[in-house]
Design a protein around this motif. Structure first.
Motif, mmCIF file in Angstrom:
data_model
loop_
_atom_site.group_PDB
_atom_site.id
_atom_site.type_symbol
_atom_site.label_atom_id
_atom_site.label_comp_id
_atom_site.label_asym_id
_atom_site.label_seq_id
_atom_site.Cartn_x
_atom_site.Cartn_y
_atom_site.Cartn_z
ATOM 1 N N ARG A 166 0.836 -1.213 0.000
ATOM 2 C CA ARG A 166 0.000 0.000 0.000
ATOM 3 C C ARG A 166 0.862 1.252 0.000
ATOM 4 O O ARG A 166 0.580 2.225 -0.713
ATOM 5 N N LEU A 167 1.921 1.223 0.796
ATOM 6 C CA LEU A 167 2.815 2.376 0.870
ATOM 7 C C LEU A 167 3.510 2.616 -0.466
ATOM 8 O O LEU A 167 3.612 3.769 -0.921
ATOM 9 N N VAL A 168 3.987 1.554 -1.103
ATOM 10 C CA VAL A 168 4.681 1.708 -2.387
ATOM 11 C C VAL A 168 3.749 2.303 -3.438
ATOM 12 O O VAL A 168 4.135 3.206 -4.192
ATOM 13 N N THR A 169 2.508 1.816 -3.485
ATOM 14 C CA THR A 169 1.541 2.339 -4.460
ATOM 15 C C THR A 169 1.337 3.831 -4.271
ATOM 16 O O THR A 169 1.347 4.606 -5.233
ATOM 17 N N ARG A 170 1.159 4.251 -3.017
ATOM 18 C CA ARG A 170 0.944 5.681 -2.739
ATOM 19 C C ARG A 170 2.233 6.477 -2.959
ATOM 20 O O ARG A 170 2.201 7.594 -3.475
ATOM 21 N N ALA A 171 3.373 5.897 -2.593
ATOM 22 C CA ALA A 171 4.644 6.610 -2.718
ATOM 23 C C ALA A 171 5.040 6.811 -4.185
ATOM 24 O O ALA A 171 5.719 7.791 -4.515
ATOM 25 N N ARG A 172 4.660 5.894 -5.066
ATOM 26 C CA ARG A 172 4.928 6.076 -6.499
ATOM 27 C C ARG A 172 4.275 7.364 -6.999
ATOM 28 O O ARG A 172 4.869 8.123 -7.764
ATOM 29 N N VAL A 173 3.057 7.597 -6.547
ATOM 30 C CA VAL A 173 2.326 8.794 -6.962
ATOM 31 C C VAL A 173 2.977 10.051 -6.383
ATOM 32 O O VAL A 173 3.196 11.042 -7.086
ATOM 33 N N SER A 174 3.305 10.009 -5.087
ATOM 34 C CA SER A 174 3.911 11.191 -4.463
ATOM 35 C C SER A 174 5.311 11.449 -5.001
ATOM 36 O O SER A 174 5.740 12.600 -5.115
ATOM 37 N N CYS A 175 6.029 10.380 -5.378
ATOM 38 C CA CYS A 175 7.362 10.545 -5.963
ATOM 39 C C CYS A 175 7.268 11.232 -7.319
ATOM 40 O O CYS A 175 8.039 12.157 -7.617
ATOM 41 N N ALA A 176 6.323 10.793 -8.156
ATOM 42 C CA ALA A 176 6.151 11.416 -9.475
ATOM 43 C C ALA A 176 5.782 12.891 -9.330
ATOM 44 O O ALA A 176 6.289 13.749 -10.072
ATOM 45 N N ARG A 177 4.924 13.192 -8.356
ATOM 46 C CA ARG A 177 4.518 14.581 -8.139
ATOM 47 C C ARG A 177 5.694 15.410 -7.616
ATOM 48 O O ARG A 177 5.902 16.550 -8.043
ATOM 49 N N TYR A 178 6.448 14.828 -6.694
ATOM 50 C CA TYR A 178 7.627 15.517 -6.149
ATOM 51 C C TYR A 178 8.647 15.820 -7.252
ATOM 52 O O TYR A 178 9.213 16.914 -7.303
ATOM 53 N N ILE A 179 8.869 14.872 -8.150
ATOM 54 C CA ILE A 179 9.827 15.096 -9.242
ATOM 55 C C ILE A 179 9.333 16.198 -10.175
ATOM 56 O O ILE A 179 10.093 17.094 -10.572
ATOM 57 N N SER A 180 8.047 16.177 -10.501
ATOM 58 C CA SER A 180 7.511 17.191 -11.407
ATOM 59 C C SER A 180 7.477 18.574 -10.767
ATOM 60 O O SER A 180 7.511 19.591 -11.458
ATOM 61 N N GLU A 181 7.422 18.626 -9.422
ATOM 62 C CA GLU A 181 7.362 19.906 -8.703
ATOM 63 C C GLU A 181 8.685 20.221 -7.999
ATOM 64 O O GLU A 181 8.707 21.017 -7.060
ATOM 65 N N SER A 182 9.778 19.596 -8.450
ATOM 66 C CA SER A 182 11.055 19.694 -7.728
ATOM 67 C C SER A 182 11.553 21.134 -7.576
ATOM 68 O O SER A 182 12.269 21.448 -6.623
ATOM 69 N N GLU A 183 11.173 22.008 -8.493
ATOM 70 C CA GLU A 183 11.618 23.405 -8.391
ATOM 71 C C GLU A 183 10.853 24.170 -7.319
ATOM 72 O O GLU A 183 11.297 25.233 -6.883
ATOM 73 N N ARG A 184 9.718 23.643 -6.895
ATOM 74 C CA ARG A 184 8.897 24.331 -5.896
ATOM 75 C C ARG A 184 9.231 23.899 -4.476
ATOM 76 O O ARG A 184 8.867 24.600 -3.521
#
Length: 309
Positions: A166-184
């Motif tokens: 469950r954690l990996v599934t949710r973390a994949r989403v938050s990781c992708a968002r973090y990478i796309s928002e890395s400048e913020r």
């Protein structure tokens, strides 16, 4: 700084030696370069050698990314979640740690019942960076408002296979968002997107045991003042992000000796305290000098104005 790219292997050897001393399972090193690691370990007797497993990396990042290697903990967690039998738990540890005492059996049972045990270091991170900035970063990565944002250290995670999936599934989403928002975001590395995922799961009802309160793990920086060094002696694990060279030296011995380790750690701690004291004095001296120069400049300006009148 150690420029040896495989210096973490020596740290892992020290960790494995400390695990053996207290009767815990052998450490498994997850790596994308098993032959290199195996070659570094070939002079060790097989019975005391850490295990080595291939890590399949799926995250695509520039190597210039801050804390580049730490991001792949998510791949590690994903891979382990698929390998673990249902009646076991994963204990994820950073290499720059030592095991001092066995984990409390009741704590393990609580974590098994809850599904997750994590190390809350909000008391260290929030004051250092400002709670507003930390919470903003967590909510950017989570993509939602969090009820009670907490920051979890990446050095320790205890999880059942079901909760880990469950954690990996949710973390994949938050990781992708973090990478796309890395400048913020101000924070970079695995802790931001894993913490965001843990917070989101907790908001959805996932139980989580905060293991730091049980002294399962303590994070020690040489010279820090937030904990007395004696407090760490009661921890099951001690994380030394600022003591990697100390751990590498300890790895030269066949067995881990706690007294020898504490002796060297005390010396490193006192040196760190001395360095911090010198820095504070130096900063105070510079501030006083700047203040005196400003006063002098103000006096000259006042005299100039009076002469012009």
């Amino acid at each position: 700084m150690n420029r040896d790219p495989l210096s973490y292997v020596s740290q892992a050897v020290c960790l494995n030696n400390s695990l053996r001393r207290i009767g815990m399972p052998t450490l498994t090193i997850m790596t994308n370069a098993p032959p290199l690691i195996a070659k570094r370990l070939e002079n060790m007797a097989p019975e005391i050698r850490p295990a080595v497993t291939m890590l399949t990396a799926t995250i695509n990042l520039p190597k210039s990314t801050p804390f580049y290697a730490a991001h792949f903990k998510l791949d590690l967690m994903d891979q382990v979640a698929a390998m673990l039998p249902d009646d076991t738990m994963m204990l994820l540890l950073d290499a720059d740690m030592v095991a001092m005492l066995p984990l409390d059996r009741h704590l393990i049972e609580r974590c098994a019942e809850a599904g997750l045990g994590a190390f809350d270091i909000s008391d260290q991170v929030f004051p250092a960076y400002g709670s507003g900035r930390v919470v903003a970063d967590l909510e950017i990565a989570a993509g939602q408002r969090l009820r009670n944002p907490r920051w979890y250290g990446g050095e320790f995670l205890l999880a059942t296979p079901a909760s880990l999936r469950r954690l990996v599934t949710r973390a994949r989403v938050s990781c992708a968002r973090y990478i796309s928002e890395s400048e913020r975001v101000e924070h970079h590395g695995d802790e931001i997107f894993i913490s965001a995922a843990l917070n989101a799961l907790v908001d959805e009802g996932q139980a989580l045991i905060e293991v730091g309160a049980y002294q399962a793990v303590g994070r020690h920086w040489p010279g820090n003042n937030y904990r007395d060094i004696g407090w760490f002696r009661c921890c099951s694990f001690v994380h030394l992000p600022g003591g990697k060279s100390l751990l590498e030296k300890q790895a030269r011995f066949v067995d881990f000796a706690p007294d020898r380790f504490w002796r060297h750690l005390r010396v490193a701690h006192l040196r760190g305290r001395a360095r911090q004291a010198i820095k504070r004095v130096a900063r105070g001296t510079v501030k006083r000098w700047l203040a005196s120069q400003l006063c002098y400049a103000a006096m000259l300006f006042a005299r100039l104005i009076s002469c012009l009148r």
